[in-house]
Design an enzyme around this catalytic site. Structure first.
Site, PDB file in Angstrom:
ATOM      1  CG  ASN A 162       1.757  23.127  69.854  1.00  0.00           C
ATOM      2  OD1 ASN A 162       1.774  24.361  69.754  1.00  0.00           O
ATOM      3  ND2 ASN A 162       1.406  23.107  67.755  1.00  0.00           N
ATOM      4  CD  GLU A 180       4.702  20.465  65.634  1.00  0.00           C
ATOM      5  OE1 GLU A 180       5.713  20.530  65.576  1.00  0.00           O
ATOM      6  OE2 GLU A 180       3.556  20.476  65.929  1.00  0.00           O
ATOM      7  CB  CYS A 190      -3.407  19.230  71.609  1.00  0.00           C
ATOM      8  SG  CYS A 190      -3.089  18.552  70.080  1.00  0.00           S
ATOM      9  CD  GLU A 213      -7.199  22.357  71.839  1.00  0.00           C
ATOM     10  OE1 GLU A 213      -5.441  22.273  71.497  1.00  0.00           O
ATOM     11  OE2 GLU A 213      -7.375  23.472  70.532  1.00  0.00           O
ATOM     12  CB  CYS A 249      -7.702  18.320  67.262  1.00  0.00           C
ATOM     13  SG  CYS A 249      -7.637  17.353  68.830  1.00  0.00           S
ATOM     14  CB  CYS A 254      -8.311  18.507  72.470  1.00  0.00           C
ATOM     15  SG  CYS A 254      -6.812  18.382  72.111  1.00  0.00           S
TER      16      CYS A 254
HETATM   17  N1  THU Z   1      -2.738  21.309  67.584  1.00  0.00           N
HETATM   18  C1  THU Z   1      -3.212  21.932  68.917  1.00  0.00           C
HETATM   19  O1  THU Z   1      -2.100  21.993  69.852  1.00  0.00           O
HETATM   20  N2  THU Z   1      -4.460  21.420  69.044  1.00  0.00           N
HETATM   21  C2  THU Z   1      -5.324  21.547  68.271  1.00  0.00           C
HETATM   22  O2  THU Z   1      -6.347  21.514  68.827  1.00  0.00           O
HETATM   23  C3  THU Z   1      -4.966  21.481  66.923  1.00  0.00           C
HETATM   24  C4  THU Z   1      -3.745  20.719  66.632  1.00  0.00           C
HETATM   25  C5  THU Z   1      -1.562  20.801  67.738  1.00  0.00           C
HETATM   26  C6  THU Z   1      -0.824  19.530  67.502  1.00  0.00           C
HETATM   27  C7  THU Z   1       0.682  19.725  66.163  1.00  0.00           C
HETATM   28  O3  THU Z   1       1.369  20.344  67.074  1.00  0.00           O
HETATM   29  C8  THU Z   1      -0.114  20.554  64.918  1.00  0.00           C
HETATM   30  O4  THU Z   1      -1.729  21.661  65.620  1.00  0.00           O
HETATM   31  C9  THU Z   1      -0.135  20.633  63.944  1.00  0.00           C
HETATM   32  O5  THU Z   1      -1.047  19.841  64.264  1.00  0.00           O
END
Ligand code: THU
Length: 135
Positions: free
Chosen positions: A42, A44, A53, A55, A85, A88
């Site tokens: 991920n 941010e 994310c 994925e 999520c 994704c």
């Molecule tokens: N996140 C992912 O990388 N994948 C997911 O399927 C769920 C959320 C990350 C996004 C963000 O940086 C952190 O997790 C918190 O939501």
């Protein structure tokens, strides 16, 4: 490649996560049908909605490297089991509704499901090309 091996690669990939806001690091490892593995983490952003994310990072890397056919994806996080999520799920559904999704508390406690089981009635224009051609 076993589910466990793929998960261990995802676990390693989370080390590259850029998560200064949530402190929730996620790693993904996507196995393409040609045998290549694409990792993701991920990433941010100060403008929170711009966050990507793990994925989608892995999937986008794979597509930009010339492959769109996928077999399975493993997801690891700092916080244990991490199912993808909704965004994704939809993003990956575009390319492979039957994709196997693997996650778990750790490599000894893996769970898996098909993408189309965890995303029912996903949206996919490719399923109905005639309809696209008519507009
Ligand atoms: N996140 C992912 O990388 N994948 C997911 O399927 C769920 C959320 C990350 C996004 C963000 O940086 C952190 O997790 C918190 O939501």
């Amino acid at each position: 490649m076993t589910d466990r091996e793929l998960f261990l690669i995802a676990k390693e990939a989370l080390e590259n996560a850029y998560a200064p806001f949530s402190h929730f690091r996620v790693g993904a490892a996507l196995l393409a049908k040609d045998g290549r593995v694409f990792t993701g983490c991920n990433v941010e952003n100060s403008s929170f909605g711009a966050t990507i994310c793990a994925e989608r990072t892995a999937c986008t890397k794979a597509i930009s490297e010339g492959t769109r056919e996928f077999e399975k994806i493993a997801i690891a996080s700092d916080g244990g089991t991490a199912w993808p999520c909704g965004i994704c799920r939809q993003f990956m559904y575009e390319f492979e509704p039957e994709l196997i999704v693997i996650t778990g508390e750790d490599e000894d406690h893996l769970e898996k499901a098909k993408l189309n089981e965890i995303l029912s009635y996903g949206f996919r224009l490719n399923d109905d090309l005639e309809q696209i051609e008519s507009v």
